[in-house]
Structure formats: structure tokens, C-alpha cells
Design a protein around this motif. Structure first.
Motif, mmCIF file in Angstrom:
data_model
loop_
_atom_site.group_PDB
_atom_site.id
_atom_site.type_symbol
_atom_site.label_atom_id
_atom_site.label_comp_id
_atom_site.label_asym_id
_atom_site.label_seq_id
_atom_site.Cartn_x
_atom_site.Cartn_y
_atom_site.Cartn_z
ATOM 1 N N LYS A 37 13.836 -3.723 -3.862
ATOM 2 C CA LYS A 37 12.404 -3.538 -4.048
ATOM 3 C C LYS A 37 12.048 -2.114 -3.644
ATOM 4 O O LYS A 37 12.193 -1.740 -2.467
ATOM 5 C CB LYS A 37 11.606 -4.553 -3.226
ATOM 6 N N LEU A 67 12.521 -3.479 1.706
ATOM 7 C CA LEU A 67 11.662 -2.561 0.957
ATOM 8 C C LEU A 67 12.138 -1.136 1.187
ATOM 9 O O LEU A 67 12.515 -0.776 2.307
ATOM 10 C CB LEU A 67 10.202 -2.690 1.401
ATOM 11 N N LEU A 70 9.211 1.059 -3.767
ATOM 12 C CA LEU A 70 7.791 1.373 -3.884
ATOM 13 C C LEU A 70 7.614 2.891 -3.950
ATOM 14 O O LEU A 70 8.071 3.608 -3.060
ATOM 15 C CB LEU A 70 7.036 0.802 -2.683
ATOM 16 N N ASP A 110 -0.324 -4.746 3.343
ATOM 17 C CA ASP A 110 -0.212 -5.064 1.919
ATOM 18 C C ASP A 110 1.202 -5.455 1.512
ATOM 19 O O ASP A 110 1.432 -5.835 0.361
ATOM 20 C CB ASP A 110 -0.663 -3.862 1.079
ATOM 21 N N HIS A 111 2.148 -5.356 2.444
ATOM 22 C CA HIS A 111 3.552 -5.640 2.136
ATOM 23 C C HIS A 111 4.165 -6.446 3.279
ATOM 24 O O HIS A 111 4.926 -5.922 4.097
ATOM 25 C CB HIS A 111 4.323 -4.331 1.906
#
Length: 331
Positions: free
Chosen positions: A49, A29, A51, A62-63
């Protein structure tokens, strides 16, 4: 390839992440609060990915993909100077350093890298944040290394010092060594930009490159709230002018066949470099596309960790984590 994974916070234009990828790491991420920076990341690496969020608002619960990673990387916004650490304008930068440590507490990566100003390492006004990092990380079984790197020692044509904190879990920490320089001769501005300067048929490109024989001063990205692209303070601009570079604005494209380079004419005889060329001076490959308008693009470039420095850091971490973990002696 090392098979190692990382999470990158405050990713910006992706300089640190690109360097880590080149060192064999795979991102789980990347996050940044700047929309243009996220567009840059998605344009160049659609499979990453990304964010678009502020680290201060990020909740790893949440991730779940950020758990069980090898490295947490943070090329954080730089505090403006050691004298400004206690000023309100630097509160956000200090809060981001703290937030990174708290995220490490939650995620428990095998290693953590924080990159910031060189005075983070030994500046007196940074002592409270150093104490905080020691207190927050050492009880989690990390050993901390503090060191300064200069991008010019890693093939980047720029005099750019960076303070780095590397925290490695104790069983691998003994194998960690700060990166050593990868070049013996520094790349010059002229060498880095001569092909670009020739690209539109400018006949003086080689003559200019011969004069631009030193590394560039530190690129400054500027603030989101104040002004446009800037070459930096007076002394920095003087160094640029010594290399025959115009310092009041950036060009839109390299000079064409009709431009005459003659520093004796003052500003009218100096060459303008482009924002794309500053990306080359920051160590980005020519293929890396920076999204946004000119000011936003230069801000991303100037704030980035040079990818070759990111690669060197990644290789240093990988060498430690891929080694045999030490076993604590029996008590």
C-alpha cells in the motif's frame, strides 16, 4: 520470518523498505511525496500500500492501518551538511525529522528508526534536534541509541556513512544492539559491475574491473530543483576517474565491443557507467526497477538507503522485539 509490521515514511525508491522486507517485516503503509518514487514502489511490489503524499501533510487518523505497528521507519532526506542545519534550505529536512517524532507520538510503534547524515549523531549543530528527539521520545518510554553505519561493511560496494537513531520501547530496549558488519572484505566497484560491463561484449570489462578495485565514493542523488545527475564534488570525481570512470555524464547502456578503454586518452578513454549500474552500487538487486527519466531515477537511487543496510537494521530491531520483554522492577 518475524511476523513484524512496519510503516515507512519518505520511502523513496524503497531501499529501506526492501531491506526490512528481507529481514522479515511486512509493510502496512509506505508514503512519499515523489510520484516517480511511488511508481517505483508500485512497480516492484504491487501488493504494497503506497500513498503519494508529503509526510508534513500526513494525518494518521485517516489511515488507521498505521496504528499498532512494530516499527516506524524513516530514511529521511539528508540535511546537506552540518554547517547547513540552520539555513533556510535545510528547514524542510529538519521539519521532517520533527514530523517523524510527532508521528511516533501518535502511532506509538514498538520501535522507530531514523536514518540521516552521520553528523546527526554527534555534530554540534545537530544538538538542538537531538535534544528535541530525546525530549519528545523518552517521556513516551523509548530508549534512544545513536550510531553510524557504513554501507561498505554490509556488502554494498560504496563508502557511504549513515547516522541512525533507533528508539525502542523500554521493555525491549535492553535487547537492542546496533548492527555489526556482515562482511570482512569490502566488495569493489569492479566486482559489483563486471557482469554488467561484459553484457554487451566489451572486451576490456575484466581489465577495467581489475583497476576498479575499491569501493565507490558516496553516490549523491542531486536536487529536484538544480541540474541533472551528478557524480559529486571535485574530490569525489577524482576518485571515480582513478577507477577509469567518466564523470561528466552517465551512459545509456554498458559499453559495446568497439569501445576501447584507455585512461591515458583522458575523458575519451574512460568508461561511462549507467544509472542502472549505480543502483547495483547502492545495493539494489538487478531485478529492482526504478521508474522515471534518467535524472529522476538517479535521484531516487542516490537518496536511497542501501537495502543491505536496511536489512541489517531490520534484523537488529527484530531480534530485540522478538525477545522476551523485560518487566520493570517493583517499586
Amino acid at each position: 520470518m518475524t511476523g513484524l509490521t512496519f510503516v515507512d515514511v519518505c520511502s523513496g525508491a524503497g531501499g529501506l523498505a526492501l531491506g526490512l522486507e528481507q529481514a522479515g517485516f511486512t509493510p502496512r503503509l509506505l508514503l512519499d511525496d515523489d510520484r516517480d518514487a511511488c511508481d517505483t514502489l508500485r512497480t516492484n511490489r504491487p501488493h504494497w500500500k503506497v500513498l503519494n503524499t508529503d509526510l508534513l501533510d500526513f494525518d494518521p487518523v485517516d489511515h488507521p492501518e498505521v496504528y499498532d505497528v512494530d516499527l516506524l521507519a524513516a530514511g529521511l532526506p539528508r540535511v546537506k551538511s552540518s554547517a547547513s542545519v540552520t539555513r533556510r534550505s535545510s528547514d524542510t529536512e529538519i521539519r521532517l525529522i520533527r514530523a517523524t517524532a510527532y508521528l511516533a507520538h501518535a502511532v506509538q510503534p514498538r520501535a522507530l528508526i531514523i536514518e540521516n547524515v552521520p553528523t546527526l549523531i554527534d555534530g554540534a549543530s545537530f544538538a538542538p534536534i537531538r535534544d528535541f528527539l530525546h525530549e519528545e521520545l523518552e517521556h513516551l518510554d523509548y530508549e534512544l541509541s545513536w550510531f553510524v553505519l557504513n554501507a561498505r561493511d554490509f556488502g554494498v560496494p560504496q563508502d557511504r556513512e549513515q547516522g541512525v537513531v533507533a528508539a525502542v520501547k523500554r521493555q525491549w530496549a535492553g535487547a537492542f544492539r546496533p548492527p555489526r558488519p556482515t562482511v570482512h572484505e569490502h566488495m569493489s566497484v569492479g566486482e559489483a559491475l563486471v557482469l554488467s560491463m561484459r553484457s554487451r561484449g566489451w572486451p576490456d570489462a575484466d581489465r577495467w574491473a581489475a583497476q576498479a578495485a575499491g569501493v565507490a565514493p558516496t553516490l549523491v542523488g542531486g536536487s529536484k530543483t538544480h541540474g541533472g545527475p551528478d557524480f559529486g564534488p571535485r574530490g569525489t570525481k577524482a576518485r571515480w576517474r582513478q577507477m577509469g570512470v567518466y564523470t561528466k555524464s552517465f551512459g545509456n547502456e554498458p559499453p559495446g565491443p568497439d569501445f576501447t578503454w584507455d585512461p591515458s586518452l583522458g575523458d575519451d578513454g574512460l568508461v561511462k557507467i549507467t544509472v542502472d549500474q549505480t543502483a547495483l552500487l547502492q545495493g539494489f538487486p538487478e531485478s529492482w526497477e526504478i521508474a522515471g527519466l534518467k535524472t529522476a531515477r538517479y535521484r531516487q537511487i542516490g537518496h536511497a538507503t542501501p537495502p543491505p543496510v536496511g536489512e541489517a537494521l531490520g534484523r537488529a530491531v527484530a531480534e530485540a522485539l522478538n525477545g522476551e520483554p523485560s518487566v520493570p522492577a517493583a517499586g
